[in-house]
Design a protein around this motif. Structure first.
Motif, PDB file in Angstrom:
ATOM      1  N   VAL A  47      43.630  42.155  39.418  1.00  0.00           N
ATOM      2  CA  VAL A  47      42.518  43.084  39.565  1.00  0.00           C
ATOM      3  C   VAL A  47      41.809  42.772  40.876  1.00  0.00           C
ATOM      4  CG1 VAL A  47      40.366  43.953  38.589  1.00  0.00           C
ATOM      5  CG2 VAL A  47      42.224  43.230  37.058  1.00  0.00           C
ATOM      6  N   PHE A  48      41.790  43.732  41.774  1.00  0.00           N
ATOM      7  CA  PHE A  48      41.045  43.624  43.036  1.00  0.00           C
ATOM      8  C   PHE A  48      39.724  44.357  42.807  1.00  0.00           C
ATOM      9  CE2 PHE A  48      45.401  42.921  44.092  1.00  0.00           C
ATOM     10  CZ  PHE A  48      45.408  42.079  45.204  1.00  0.00           C
ATOM     11  N   SER A  49      38.617  43.622  42.834  1.00  0.00           N
ATOM     12  CA  SER A  49      37.363  44.197  42.368  1.00  0.00           C
ATOM     13  C   SER A  49      36.162  43.605  43.088  1.00  0.00           C
ATOM     14  CB  SER A  49      37.228  43.950  40.861  1.00  0.00           C
ATOM     15  OG  SER A  49      35.993  44.420  40.379  1.00  0.00           O
ATOM     16  N   ASP A  50      35.088  44.399  43.122  1.00  0.00           N
ATOM     17  CA  ASP A  50      33.827  43.907  43.677  1.00  0.00           C
ATOM     18  C   ASP A  50      33.009  43.152  42.634  1.00  0.00           C
ATOM     19  OD1 ASP A  50      33.174  46.061  42.068  1.00  0.00           O
ATOM     20  OD2 ASP A  50      31.895  47.051  43.535  1.00  0.00           O
ATOM     21  N   ASP A  51      33.479  43.102  41.380  1.00  0.00           N
ATOM     22  CA  ASP A  51      32.732  42.434  40.318  1.00  0.00           C
ATOM     23  C   ASP A  51      33.709  41.811  39.313  1.00  0.00           C
ATOM     24  OD1 ASP A  51      30.966  41.551  38.416  1.00  0.00           O
ATOM     25  OD2 ASP A  51      30.257  43.540  37.813  1.00  0.00           O
ATOM     26  N   PRO A  52      33.838  40.493  39.301  1.00  0.00           N
ATOM     27  CA  PRO A  52      34.767  39.852  38.361  1.00  0.00           C
ATOM     28  C   PRO A  52      34.255  39.787  36.925  1.00  0.00           C
ATOM     29  CG  PRO A  52      33.659  38.187  39.690  1.00  0.00           C
ATOM     30  CD  PRO A  52      33.225  39.524  40.233  1.00  0.00           C
ATOM     31  N   GLU A  53      32.960  39.966  36.718  1.00  0.00           N
ATOM     32  CA  GLU A  53      32.348  39.749  35.404  1.00  0.00           C
ATOM     33  C   GLU A  53      32.970  40.570  34.282  1.00  0.00           C
ATOM     34  OE1 GLU A  53      29.750  38.237  32.482  1.00  0.00           O
ATOM     35  OE2 GLU A  53      30.394  37.495  34.438  1.00  0.00           O
ATOM     36  N   PRO A  54      33.265  41.873  34.469  1.00  0.00           N
ATOM     37  CA  PRO A  54      33.805  42.654  33.349  1.00  0.00           C
ATOM     38  C   PRO A  54      35.156  42.163  32.838  1.00  0.00           C
ATOM     39  CG  PRO A  54      32.959  44.109  35.061  1.00  0.00           C
ATOM     40  CD  PRO A  54      32.985  42.730  35.636  1.00  0.00           C
ATOM     41  N   TYR A  55      35.826  41.294  33.572  1.00  0.00           N
ATOM     42  CA  TYR A  55      37.196  40.899  33.222  1.00  0.00           C
ATOM     43  C   TYR A  55      37.259  39.474  32.673  1.00  0.00           C
ATOM     44  CZ  TYR A  55      37.382  44.982  36.054  1.00  0.00           C
ATOM     45  OH  TYR A  55      37.133  46.244  36.534  1.00  0.00           O
ATOM     46  N   PRO A  59      43.064  38.217  30.287  1.00  0.00           N
ATOM     47  CA  PRO A  59      43.956  37.297  31.017  1.00  0.00           C
ATOM     48  C   PRO A  59      44.489  37.921  32.305  1.00  0.00           C
ATOM     49  CG  PRO A  59      45.149  38.307  29.214  1.00  0.00           C
ATOM     50  CD  PRO A  59      43.742  38.828  29.123  1.00  0.00           C
ATOM     51  N   VAL A  60      43.617  38.047  33.278  1.00  0.00           N
ATOM     52  CA  VAL A  60      43.979  38.677  34.549  1.00  0.00           C
ATOM     53  C   VAL A  60      43.571  37.760  35.694  1.00  0.00           C
ATOM     54  CG1 VAL A  60      43.643  40.974  33.553  1.00  0.00           C
ATOM     55  CG2 VAL A  60      41.781  39.911  34.838  1.00  0.00           C
ATOM     56  N   THR A  61      44.180  37.987  36.842  1.00  0.00           N
ATOM     57  CA  THR A  61      43.765  37.319  38.076  1.00  0.00           C
ATOM     58  C   THR A  61      42.883  38.286  38.844  1.00  0.00           C
ATOM     59  OG1 THR A  61      45.823  36.047  38.178  1.00  0.00           O
ATOM     60  CG2 THR A  61      44.553  36.258  40.220  1.00  0.00           C
ATOM     61  N   VAL A  62      41.641  37.868  39.076  1.00  0.00           N
ATOM     62  CA  VAL A  62      40.697  38.727  39.788  1.00  0.00           C
ATOM     63  C   VAL A  62      40.586  38.278  41.241  1.00  0.00           C
ATOM     64  CG1 VAL A  62      38.329  39.583  39.932  1.00  0.00           C
ATOM     65  CG2 VAL A  62      39.372  39.180  37.691  1.00  0.00           C
ATOM     66  N   HIS A  63      40.767  39.206  42.156  1.00  0.00           N
ATOM     67  CA  HIS A  63      40.557  38.975  43.581  1.00  0.00           C
ATOM     68  C   HIS A  63      39.246  39.652  43.947  1.00  0.00           C
ATOM     69  CE1 HIS A  63      44.854  37.826  43.886  1.00  0.00           C
ATOM     70  NE2 HIS A  63      45.031  38.826  43.024  1.00  0.00           N
ATOM     71  N   THR A  64      38.216  38.866  44.208  1.00  0.00           N
ATOM     72  CA  THR A  64      36.900  39.439  44.480  1.00  0.00           C
ATOM     73  C   THR A  64      36.860  40.020  45.880  1.00  0.00           C
ATOM     74  OG1 THR A  64      35.896  37.811  43.003  1.00  0.00           O
ATOM     75  CG2 THR A  64      34.428  38.999  44.491  1.00  0.00           C
ATOM     76  N   LEU A  65      36.475  41.278  45.951  1.00  0.00           N
ATOM     77  CA  LEU A  65      36.432  42.001  47.227  1.00  0.00           C
ATOM     78  C   LEU A  65      35.001  42.124  47.705  1.00  0.00           C
ATOM     79  CD1 LEU A  65      38.864  44.970  46.508  1.00  0.00           C
ATOM     80  CD2 LEU A  65      39.369  42.850  47.724  1.00  0.00           C
ATOM     81  N   ASP A  66      34.777  41.831  48.981  1.00  0.00           N
ATOM     82  CA  ASP A  66      33.461  42.089  49.557  1.00  0.00           C
ATOM     83  C   ASP A  66      33.487  43.447  50.273  1.00  0.00           C
ATOM     84  OD1 ASP A  66      34.672  41.686  52.101  1.00  0.00           O
ATOM     85  OD2 ASP A  66      34.245  39.534  51.983  1.00  0.00           O
ATOM     86  N   ALA A  67      32.297  43.924  50.589  1.00  0.00           N
ATOM     87  CA  ALA A  67      32.185  45.249  51.204  1.00  0.00           C
ATOM     88  C   ALA A  67      32.888  45.303  52.551  1.00  0.00           C
ATOM     89  CB  ALA A  67      30.712  45.621  51.361  1.00  0.00           C
ATOM     90  N   GLU A  68      32.874  44.200  53.277  1.00  0.00           N
ATOM     91  CA  GLU A  68      33.511  44.175  54.595  1.00  0.00           C
ATOM     92  C   GLU A  68      35.014  44.393  54.489  1.00  0.00           C
ATOM     93  OE1 GLU A  68      34.030  41.147  58.426  1.00  0.00           O
ATOM     94  OE2 GLU A  68      32.697  40.608  56.765  1.00  0.00           O
ATOM     95  N   THR A  69      35.639  43.744  53.496  1.00  0.00           N
ATOM     96  CA  THR A  69      37.088  43.909  53.307  1.00  0.00           C
ATOM     97  C   THR A  69      37.427  45.341  52.944  1.00  0.00           C
ATOM     98  OG1 THR A  69      37.330  41.610  52.592  1.00  0.00           O
ATOM     99  CG2 THR A  69      39.084  43.140  51.977  1.00  0.00           C
ATOM    100  N   ARG A  70      36.656  45.909  52.013  1.00  0.00           N
ATOM    101  CA  ARG A  70      36.938  47.288  51.606  1.00  0.00           C
ATOM    102  C   ARG A  70      36.733  48.256  52.768  1.00  0.00           C
ATOM    103  NH1 ARG A  70      33.452  49.160  48.070  1.00  0.00           N
ATOM    104  NH2 ARG A  70      32.109  47.338  47.847  1.00  0.00           N
TER     105      ARG A  70
END
Length: 358
Positions: A47-55, A59-70
């Protein structure tokens, strides 16, 4: 290329409003529930996401995205759907099979069945639509048909694709390089068309790739979103803290792809009752009544207020204007409508008046 994992990769890109994260949570839970139909098979979920909390409960790997990357992924034109292709391209650098799926989806079958439709030389999409030349008045036809034909990139027979699913073998990752390049090149000519991303995928795949589809394996609810979101939010209220508990998994099939509508006989009765109203108000009443019906499925019952919202939106679309508070009140106070809604009339009225304020 050294592949980090031979497991198929199910990929989500999620950012923005909480609604999208809710969709993704349920989609993931439905994938894992249906994975049990193929014992011994396994997948990884990224999951590539701006918010890891919902996950946190999944059992997923979360890649936290910042606004600059997006922002970088959406350049040079700020087209946010471009990032779907960028993410999938990155995953395919490390994995043999990868499938990016939109959040507004849920699974009917094991996700393994989707991966079985991917092979070298084959693109998996959500659905194959009509042909490019079917509607010469379509904005993407008027804007791009001449240039695409002159460069032998597409013709009227090119099939159009829905990219709610994009699945590829790593050997075909260059397809995404082409689709990204076409988005960048044609964005201004296409005036930033909403569907440019999946259109460019179709152009990139045309004549060079076999295309498979999978509407029989997943439900992509891009239409009637409010109703399906209401079902999903009800499931999350009940199971959000334990989305993979036996009880949660048992409820997954009850959040189904069927629109929550009363039985045919009941709809006929509603239609008859609505004849007591002026013609422009009849469909409005029927849709309000759809939201009042006591569905046996608890997740269908959760769609009540979504039906009321839809009734208001639809009648305003038909009228071509927004109802004023006074007009809406005059409609809701008509004796025939009050009688039809019965004891639910106060709840419907309060909800619609608040909706009109939003």
């Amino acid at each position: 290329m050294s592949l980090a994992s031979q497991r198929p990769q199910l990929v989500y890109l999620v950012f923005g409003a909480p609604t999208y994260h809710q969709e993704a949570q349920f989609s993931i839970a439905s994938a894992l529930t249906n994975l049990r139909k193929t014992p011994g098979e396994a997948i990884d979920i990224q999951v590539f996401s701006d918010d890891p909390e919902p996950y946190r409960h999944l059992p997923v790997t979360v890649h936290t995205l910042d606004a600059e990357t997006r922002t970088q992924w959406n350049q040079p034109h700020g087209y946010h759907f471009r990032s779907k292709h960028v993410v999938l391209r990155q995953v395919l650098e490390q994995h043999e099979l990868a499938l990016l799926i939109d959040t507004d989806t849920f699974f009917h079958r094991s996700p393994i069945e989707l991966f079985r439709r991917i092979a070298p030389g084959t693109l998996l999409c959500n659905a194959i639509g009509g042909h490019y030349g079917d509607d010469p008045k379509a904005p993407l036809y008027e804007a791009l048909a001449t240039v695409l034909r002159s460069r032998d990139l597409a013709d009227d027979q090119m099939p159009l694709l829905n990219s709610g699913v994009m699945g590829l073998h790593c050997s075909d990752a260059a397809l995404l390089d082409r689709s990204i390049a076409y988005m960048d090149e044609f964005y201004l000519q296409a005036k930033g068309a909403y569907t440019l991303e999946e259109f460019c995928l179709a152009v990139a795949a045309y004549r060079s790739m076999k295309v498979n589809e999978c509407p029989d394996l997943i439900h992509h609810y891009w239409s009637r979103k409010q109703l399906f979101r209401a079902k999903i939010q009800a499931w999350l209220r009940k199971h959000g803290d334990a989305p993979l508990s036996p009880e949660a998994m048992a409820d997954i099939p009850h959040v189904n792809a069927k629109l929550p509508r009363p039985p045919a006989l009941q709809r006929m009765l509603y239609k008859t009752v609505s004849l007591a109203l002026p013609e422009q108000q009849r469909q409005f009443l029927r849709e309000l009544l759809y939201g009042c019906y006591a569905y046996p499925n608890e997740f269908d019952r959760a769609c009540g207020s979504a039906w009321w919202d839809k009734a208001l939106e639809n009648v305003q679309a038909r009228l071509g204007r927004t109802l004023t508070r006074e007009q809406l009140m005059s409609w809701l106070q008509q004796p025939a409508l009050r009688l039809a809604l019965g004891k639910q009339h106060p709840s419907v009225q309060q909800h619609l008046l608040l909706k009109l304020q939003d």
